[in-house]
Scaffold this motif. Structure first.
Motif, short mmCIF file in Angstrom:
data_model
loop_
_atom_site.label_atom_id
_atom_site.label_comp_id
_atom_site.label_asym_id
_atom_site.label_seq_id
_atom_site.Cartn_x
_atom_site.Cartn_y
_atom_site.Cartn_z
N MET A 264 0.78 -1.18 -0.04
CA MET A 264 0.00 0.12 -0.06
C MET A 264 0.83 1.29 -0.01
SD MET A 264 -2.88 1.11 2.86
CE MET A 264 -1.71 1.27 4.00
N GLN A 265 0.37 2.08 -1.01
CA GLN A 265 1.40 3.39 -0.94
C GLN A 265 0.73 4.34 -0.10
OE1 GLN A 265 2.39 4.85 -4.83
NE2 GLN A 265 2.71 6.76 -4.34
N ILE A 266 1.43 4.92 0.76
CA ILE A 266 0.81 6.20 1.45
C ILE A 266 1.67 7.66 1.28
CG2 ILE A 266 0.53 7.39 3.80
CD1 ILE A 266 0.49 4.58 5.02
N SER A 267 0.84 8.35 0.53
CA SER A 267 1.36 9.66 0.53
C SER A 267 1.34 10.91 1.54
CB SER A 267 0.54 10.43 -0.65
OG SER A 267 0.79 9.56 -1.95
N THR A 268 2.28 11.59 1.79
CA THR A 268 2.22 12.57 2.70
C THR A 268 2.44 14.04 2.14
OG1 THR A 268 4.69 12.66 3.05
CG2 THR A 268 3.60 11.05 4.52
N LYS A 269 1.61 14.95 2.88
CA LYS A 269 1.80 16.55 2.45
C LYS A 269 1.58 17.34 3.81
CE LYS A 269 1.29 19.78 -0.28
NZ LYS A 269 2.31 20.09 -1.21
N GLU A 270 2.70 18.20 4.26
CA GLU A 270 2.69 18.93 5.25
C GLU A 270 1.91 20.24 4.82
OE1 GLU A 270 6.40 19.99 6.65
OE2 GLU A 270 6.50 18.16 7.77
N ASP B 190 1.68 11.63 -6.90
CA ASP B 190 2.70 10.63 -6.48
C ASP B 190 2.68 9.29 -7.48
OD1 ASP B 190 3.62 12.67 -4.56
OD2 ASP B 190 2.89 11.41 -2.78
N LEU B 191 1.38 9.04 -7.67
CA LEU B 191 1.21 8.21 -8.43
C LEU B 191 1.50 8.51 -10.15
CD1 LEU B 191 -2.12 6.44 -7.13
CD2 LEU B 191 0.32 5.61 -6.86
N GLY B 192 1.88 9.54 -10.13
CA GLY B 192 2.33 10.19 -11.75
C GLY B 192 1.07 10.69 -12.61
N PHE B 193 -0.19 10.88 -12.03
CA PHE B 193 -1.29 11.46 -12.66
C PHE B 193 -1.54 13.00 -12.37
CE2 PHE B 193 -1.44 6.94 -12.38
CZ PHE B 193 -1.28 6.72 -13.79
N ASN B 194 -2.39 13.54 -13.01
CA ASN B 194 -2.95 14.78 -12.74
C ASN B 194 -4.47 14.88 -13.14
OD1 ASN B 194 -3.74 17.60 -13.21
ND2 ASN B 194 -1.53 18.05 -13.70
N TYR B 195 -5.05 15.36 -11.82
CA TYR B 195 -6.62 15.13 -11.90
C TYR B 195 -7.12 16.09 -12.68
CZ TYR B 195 -11.49 15.48 -10.40
OH TYR B 195 -12.87 15.56 -10.49
N PRO C 29 -21.87 7.45 -14.59
CA PRO C 29 -20.24 6.50 -14.15
C PRO C 29 -19.61 5.96 -15.22
CG PRO C 29 -22.37 5.91 -12.77
CD PRO C 29 -22.79 6.69 -13.94
N ILE C 30 -18.27 6.07 -15.23
CA ILE C 30 -17.41 5.34 -16.15
C ILE C 30 -16.67 4.35 -15.38
CG2 ILE C 30 -17.47 7.22 -17.63
CD1 ILE C 30 -14.34 6.78 -15.87
N ARG C 31 -16.13 3.49 -16.12
CA ARG C 31 -15.21 2.29 -15.80
C ARG C 31 -13.69 2.86 -15.68
NH1 ARG C 31 -17.81 -2.54 -14.55
NH2 ARG C 31 -19.60 -2.96 -15.73
N ILE C 32 -13.23 3.09 -14.62
CA ILE C 32 -11.68 3.76 -14.54
C ILE C 32 -10.77 2.63 -15.55
CG2 ILE C 32 -9.85 4.41 -13.47
CD1 ILE C 32 -11.88 5.11 -10.91
N ARG C 33 -11.05 1.34 -15.30
CA ARG C 33 -10.20 0.32 -15.93
C ARG C 33 -10.33 0.50 -17.38
NH1 ARG C 33 -12.74 -3.95 -12.48
NH2 ARG C 33 -14.81 -3.79 -13.06
N LYS C 34 -11.63 0.81 -17.94
CA LYS C 34 -11.58 0.93 -19.12
C LYS C 34 -10.94 2.15 -19.91
CE LYS C 34 -15.07 0.30 -22.70
NZ LYS C 34 -16.74 0.15 -23.19
N LEU C 35 -11.39 3.25 -19.32
CA LEU C 35 -11.18 4.59 -19.96
C LEU C 35 -9.77 5.18 -19.74
CD1 LEU C 35 -14.63 6.78 -19.92
CD2 LEU C 35 -13.38 5.64 -21.83
N PHE C 36 -9.19 4.72 -18.50
CA PHE C 36 -7.94 5.12 -17.71
C PHE C 36 -6.91 3.97 -17.47
CE2 PHE C 36 -10.88 8.79 -17.52
CZ PHE C 36 -10.20 9.92 -18.10
N HIS D 70 -5.94 2.87 -13.60
CA HIS D 70 -6.44 1.61 -13.10
C HIS D 70 -5.38 0.77 -12.66
CE1 HIS D 70 -8.63 -2.26 -12.44
NE2 HIS D 70 -7.80 -2.79 -13.30
N GLU D 71 -4.24 0.52 -13.51
CA GLU D 71 -3.04 -0.24 -13.06
C GLU D 71 -2.30 0.28 -11.74
OE1 GLU D 71 1.02 -1.64 -14.90
OE2 GLU D 71 -0.48 -1.16 -16.19
N ALA D 72 -2.12 1.55 -11.77
CA ALA D 72 -1.33 2.23 -10.64
C ALA D 72 -2.36 2.02 -9.24
CB ALA D 72 -1.17 3.76 -10.96
#
Length: 141
Positions: free
Chosen positions: A1-7, A40-45, A119-126, A130-132
């Motif tokens: 499990m990845q845990i991100s931190t931010k101060e 941190d996972l390499g994406f941008n909302y 709703p959309i399926r993340i695994r299908k469109l992105f 999904h993998e990350a």
């Protein structure tokens, strides 16, 4: 499990008449933590939004344990508590400077088309997201 931190440094404007952080500001901090995890996972909302996809909150749980005060530095820990390809539940812990837990919580999200709110399926469109998310999510015990 990845845990991100931010101060986050507690600003005076975030406190109430009692001198503690106003309860709704913790929700803003959770969003900051969620954005950091996605980064941190390499994406941008924002890029997802530019493609016409939104990720609204569908449920929110928060427990207040200990107040934060002006001048303190809050540490926001964020992780993927649950993910099934459609729904994501992010977990949060906000820590005081002495290491005590101030707040715990979760926020549940689904991705939807901006124009229809369907709703959309993340695994299908992105598939990259999904993998990350599959790799980073909390492992079932």
């Amino acid at each position: 499990m990845q845990i991100s931190t931010k101060e986050i440094e507690v600003r005076y404007a975030e406190t109430d008449q009692m001198g503690v952080v106003y309860h709704a500001n913790y929700l803003v901090w959770m969003e900051v933590g969620r954005t950091q995890l996605i980064k941190d996972l390499g994406f941008n909302y924002a890029e997802m939004e530019n493609e016409g996809i939104l990720s609204p909150v569908i449920d929110l749980q928060i427990s207040y344990k200990m107040p934060m005060r002006y001048g303190q530095v809050a540490m926001i820990k964020t992780w993927i508590d649950y993910y099934d390809g459609i729904k994501v539940i992010y977990g949060y812990e906000i820590i005081t400077p002495d290491g005590s837990t101030s707040v715990t919580g979760t926020s549940s999200h689904v991705c939807v088309k901006k124009d229809s709110f369907r709703p959309i399926r993340i695994r299908k469109l992105f598939p990259d997201w999904h993998e990350a998310y599959e790799k980073a999510k909390k492992k079932e015990e």
